[in-house]
Design a protein around this motif. Sequence first.
Motif, PDB file in Angstrom:
ATOM      1  N   SER A   1       2.176   3.326  -3.015  1.00 57.62           N
ATOM      2  CA  SER A   1       1.401   4.405  -3.631  1.00 57.62           C
ATOM      3  C   SER A   1       2.010   5.771  -3.336  1.00 57.62           C
TER       4      SER A   1
ATOM      5  N   THR B   1      -9.278   2.419  -8.608  1.00 52.61           N
ATOM      6  CA  THR B   1      -8.136   2.421  -7.694  1.00 52.61           C
ATOM      7  C   THR B   1      -8.440   1.636  -6.425  1.00 52.61           C
ATOM      8  N   MET B   2      -9.591   1.945  -5.821  1.00 55.27           N
ATOM      9  CA  MET B   2      -9.980   1.251  -4.586  1.00 55.27           C
ATOM     10  C   MET B   2     -10.090  -0.245  -4.841  1.00 55.27           C
TER      11      MET B   2
ATOM     12  N   ASN C   1      -6.987  10.757 -13.925  1.00 57.14           N
ATOM     13  CA  ASN C   1      -8.064  11.571 -13.357  1.00 57.14           C
ATOM     14  C   ASN C   1      -7.924  13.024 -13.788  1.00 57.14           C
TER      15      ASN C   1
ATOM     16  N   GLY D   1      -3.866   8.995 -10.869  1.00 59.88           N
ATOM     17  CA  GLY D   1      -3.981  10.437 -10.647  1.00 59.88           C
ATOM     18  C   GLY D   1      -3.861  11.212 -11.950  1.00 59.88           C
TER      19      GLY D   1
ATOM     20  N   SER E   1      -4.751  -6.372  -1.568  1.00 60.32           N
ATOM     21  CA  SER E   1      -4.671  -6.681  -0.138  1.00 60.32           C
ATOM     22  C   SER E   1      -5.242  -8.053   0.152  1.00 60.32           C
TER      23      SER E   1
ATOM     24  N   MET F   1     -13.627  13.660  -4.102  1.00 62.40           N
ATOM     25  CA  MET F   1     -15.020  13.226  -4.065  1.00 62.40           C
ATOM     26  C   MET F   1     -15.900  14.063  -3.144  1.00 62.40           C
TER      27      MET F   1
ATOM     28  N   PHE G   1      -1.160   4.223  -8.425  1.00 54.30           N
ATOM     29  CA  PHE G   1      -1.857   5.409  -7.918  1.00 54.30           C
ATOM     30  C   PHE G   1      -1.453   6.661  -8.695  1.00 54.30           C
TER      31      PHE G   1
ATOM     32  N   LYS H   1       0.832  -1.199   0.000  1.00 54.08           N
ATOM     33  CA  LYS H   1       0.000   0.000   0.000  1.00 54.08           C
ATOM     34  C   LYS H   1       0.871   1.255   0.000  1.00 54.08           C
TER      35      LYS H   1
ATOM     36  N   VAL I   1      -3.243   7.457   0.912  1.00 46.55           N
ATOM     37  CA  VAL I   1      -3.303   8.467  -0.163  1.00 46.55           C
ATOM     38  C   VAL I   1      -4.591   8.362  -0.945  1.00 46.55           C
TER      39      VAL I   1
ATOM     40  N   VAL J   1       3.901   8.521  -5.863  1.00 41.19           N
ATOM     41  CA  VAL J   1       3.373   9.722  -6.511  1.00 41.19           C
ATOM     42  C   VAL J   1       4.171  10.954  -6.093  1.00 41.19           C
TER      43      VAL J   1
ATOM     44  N   ILE K   1     -11.488   6.586  -9.064  1.00 42.31           N
ATOM     45  CA  ILE K   1     -11.368   6.199  -7.658  1.00 42.31           C
ATOM     46  C   ILE K   1     -11.922   4.801  -7.441  1.00 42.31           C
TER      47      ILE K   1
ATOM     48  N   PHE L   1      -7.098  11.305  -1.349  1.00 44.77           N
ATOM     49  CA  PHE L   1      -7.422  11.676  -2.718  1.00 44.77           C
ATOM     50  C   PHE L   1      -8.938  11.687  -2.892  1.00 44.77           C
TER      51      PHE L   1
ATOM     52  N   VAL M   1     -14.990   9.696 -10.289  1.00 46.87           N
ATOM     53  CA  VAL M   1     -15.695   8.592  -9.647  1.00 46.87           C
ATOM     54  C   VAL M   1     -15.183   7.253 -10.162  1.00 46.87           C
TER      55      VAL M   1
ATOM     56  N   GLY N   1      -7.877  -1.788   3.640  1.00 47.74           N
ATOM     57  CA  GLY N   1      -7.350  -2.437   2.446  1.00 47.74           C
ATOM     58  C   GLY N   1      -6.773  -1.466   1.431  1.00 47.74           C
ATOM     59  N   VAL N   2      -7.018  -0.167   1.616  1.00 52.90           N
ATOM     60  CA  VAL N   2      -6.507   0.788   0.631  1.00 52.90           C
ATOM     61  C   VAL N   2      -5.500   1.718   1.313  1.00 52.90           C
ATOM     62  N   PRO N   3      -4.575   2.281   0.517  1.00 51.32           N
ATOM     63  CA  PRO N   3      -3.594   3.194   1.111  1.00 51.32           C
ATOM     64  C   PRO N   3      -4.247   4.512   1.521  1.00 51.32           C
TER      65      PRO N   3
ATOM     66  N   TYR O   1      -6.559  -1.870  -5.180  1.00 49.63           N
ATOM     67  CA  TYR O   1      -5.819  -2.017  -3.928  1.00 49.63           C
ATOM     68  C   TYR O   1      -6.494  -3.017  -2.994  1.00 49.63           C
ATOM     69  N   LEU O   2      -7.837  -3.011  -2.989  1.00 49.35           N
ATOM     70  CA  LEU O   2      -8.539  -3.975  -2.139  1.00 49.35           C
ATOM     71  C   LEU O   2      -8.239  -5.391  -2.574  1.00 49.35           C
TER      72      LEU O   2
END
Lengths: 395, 369
Positions: free
Chosen positions: A337, A368-369, A355, A352, A376, B219, A348, A334, B210, A340, A365, B214, A362, B206-208, A372-373
């Motif tokens: 990231s 990205t989420m 984006n 960016g 993990s 958002m 990430f 994690k 940043v 950047v 993101i 961000f 939306v 589970g997410v960083p 990473y999820l």
Amino acid sequence: MAVNARPTRRRRAAHFWNDARVRAVTAQIVLMAALLAGAVYLVHNTLLNLERLGVSTGFGFLWTAAGFDISQTLVPYDRTHSYARAFLVGLLNTFYVSIVGIVLATILGFIVGIARLSSNWLVAKVAAAYIEIVRNVPLLLQLIVWYFVVLGNLPLPGDSIALLGGAYLNIRGLFLPKPVPEPGFAWTVYALVAAIVAVVLLARWARRRFEETGRPFPTFRVGLAILVLVPLAVFLLTGAPLSFEYPEVGRFRVSAGLVLLPEFLAMVAGLSVYTAAFIAEIVRAGIEAVDRGQWEAAYALGLSRGQTLRLVVIPQALRVIIPPQTSQYLNLTKNSSLGVAIGYPDFFNVAGTINNQTGQAVEVIAITMAVYLSLSLAISAFMNWYNRRMALVER
Amino acid sequence: MAEAVRPRPSEVLPPVTERIGPLAWLRHNLFSTWYDTLLTLVVLWLLYVTLVPFFEWAVLNATLSGESKDDCAPGGACWALIRVRFGQYMFGLYPDSERWRVVLAFAILVAAMVPLFLPRMKRRIAWAVALILWYPPVAYVLFAGGWFGLEPVETANWGGLFLTLVIAGVGITTSLPLGILLALGRRSEMPTVRAVCIVFIEVVRGVPLVTVLFMASVMLPLFLPPGVTIDKLLRALVGVSLFASAYMAEVVRGGLQAIPKGQYEAAMALGLSYWQMMRLVVLPQALRLVIPGIVNTFIGLFKDTSLVTIIGLYDLLGMARLITTDPAWLGRHAESYLFAAFGFWVFCFAMSRYSMYVEKVLAAGRERR
């Protein structure tokens, strides 16, 4: 939350609102309604805002040309490729730096952790100082220091530092000889694969024999010999079909060879040095958690020091070490990231840029989420599997 | 018989000079075997080649005063930079004439927190809760101004160590209660409450950070009705607090799980309601068990505040970075970042020592029982 949703307590008994089940159901209904209302409100606002900004929703943008370059690409990529491809390039860069970082952090962490327990006063103190300094400074700051202070002060290409084996280090990065396979090299690769399969089978056979008869087999030494000697023999027999393309130092740049960018070097150095400090503490705690009696009992059984470590202490220490180690690996992945901040094109960073270019906040993101999820979850699933195996071996 | 009982004569000990004293210590701790000696020599050499040049750079060849990088001797540290810009490292772009307000607010906080660390003090929890309620408005009025004739200062001008402490402070005071609620929710018997808490905790963990920051910076403006804007600092605070509370929840859950079921059952048998049981019986024990974990989360949170640099706030790290881009001090990276690193280190190291101290006190208490 549920706190606000509960009706106030009354002293009188037997009212339906004093029934625990009724209250639980009511609380949950209220919570869900509140969440749903909140979500609807947010989505409504978001759609309104996006419409006002003139941004179209949907994932269609993924297939249009990205139009920006990425400094480090593990798969072919240029600005005409799609955004989806750019995401993939970023993801691979994240994998790359995480895997290299995890390997180095583990090695360094074990060394420091064991040094911390050393009977040599100086070694133990140096290890302790390393841990106390590195753990208490933010990783982002360390990455910036590695990038701007350590690597930023390296010489220009014309004055490159020559390293062993034809490698060069300068402000543009680390330049290594690039291996170039020639026809026939495939045989060496096949031999390596065959050797790996053979070692796995051998290890299984040796364990079964050990469990049935109690006779030990030097699996590690024999396995290592097979792994090294078989491919080496094939390599030499086929006429050593591998050459190296050495980097050539010019006045302003280094041409040819394999280059590791300074951003990558700073990420690897920063991530592994930082994570190693945490791993060192985990390793120390793991070894200290093994009771002294275990050592003594193993010696009493006539095991040598090496056997004691390998058969008695390490399996038990690993049981303590693995779960927190998993979360360190997750953290390292994690933390990649943070690239950047120094311009390493990890996932990430690429997200960016995309984006900024498309305004599809939306969608970007969400992707990205999700990435990473799943990363993990994948790492913790793998480590859980490994942890279960260790637990079985120990029994 | 007397013969048999008489102890054997003890072994002849080596001369006292070989058992105690500095030489014996050296021999025992540094040169006990040949590889020990080798290791010691290698480490000494490594220290020599790293620390001596660093000492020369940082102390012997350093320049302490000057107005720009041209005043600094080559090959030495330029600490004049820190001296000239010290105010910015501490307060960011907060106006010079108003900095006393920040100092005053922190002085009030320190004075109000002293009773919390006095061992004799009674009702410490009540005092802490009261502090959490009255201090933030006071601090906000002092920092932001606009009331009582105080000059308004925009949050965009907040910076340096001051901003780092604001973010860490807000994060710490909001993440603990939020984390406790999430942990209780995760162990709740109500399936929807549990599901909501689990999803929140696991997604955030589970997410960083940043990506959370961000998301907060990109958002949150989209989530709000058109026309409503939200302060950049507030967005960062929301992100940091939510992130830290998910980690806090897991620490607290560890404590809750360590409390024997008998404690819950006894509390229920006494007729306590759920919240009474948690407040009077379970949480006091559970939180005490996980104080080291809570402090570790605070340390992580404190270090993580540096990430707000990425979304364009000037905390201690952001300020250190901004100062290196000043033409008068261009390229003086090492001094600026070392100073920032030292600032972070002091706070984190102090917190980790405090956590070790508490751990020791608690362990002693448990052993006595």
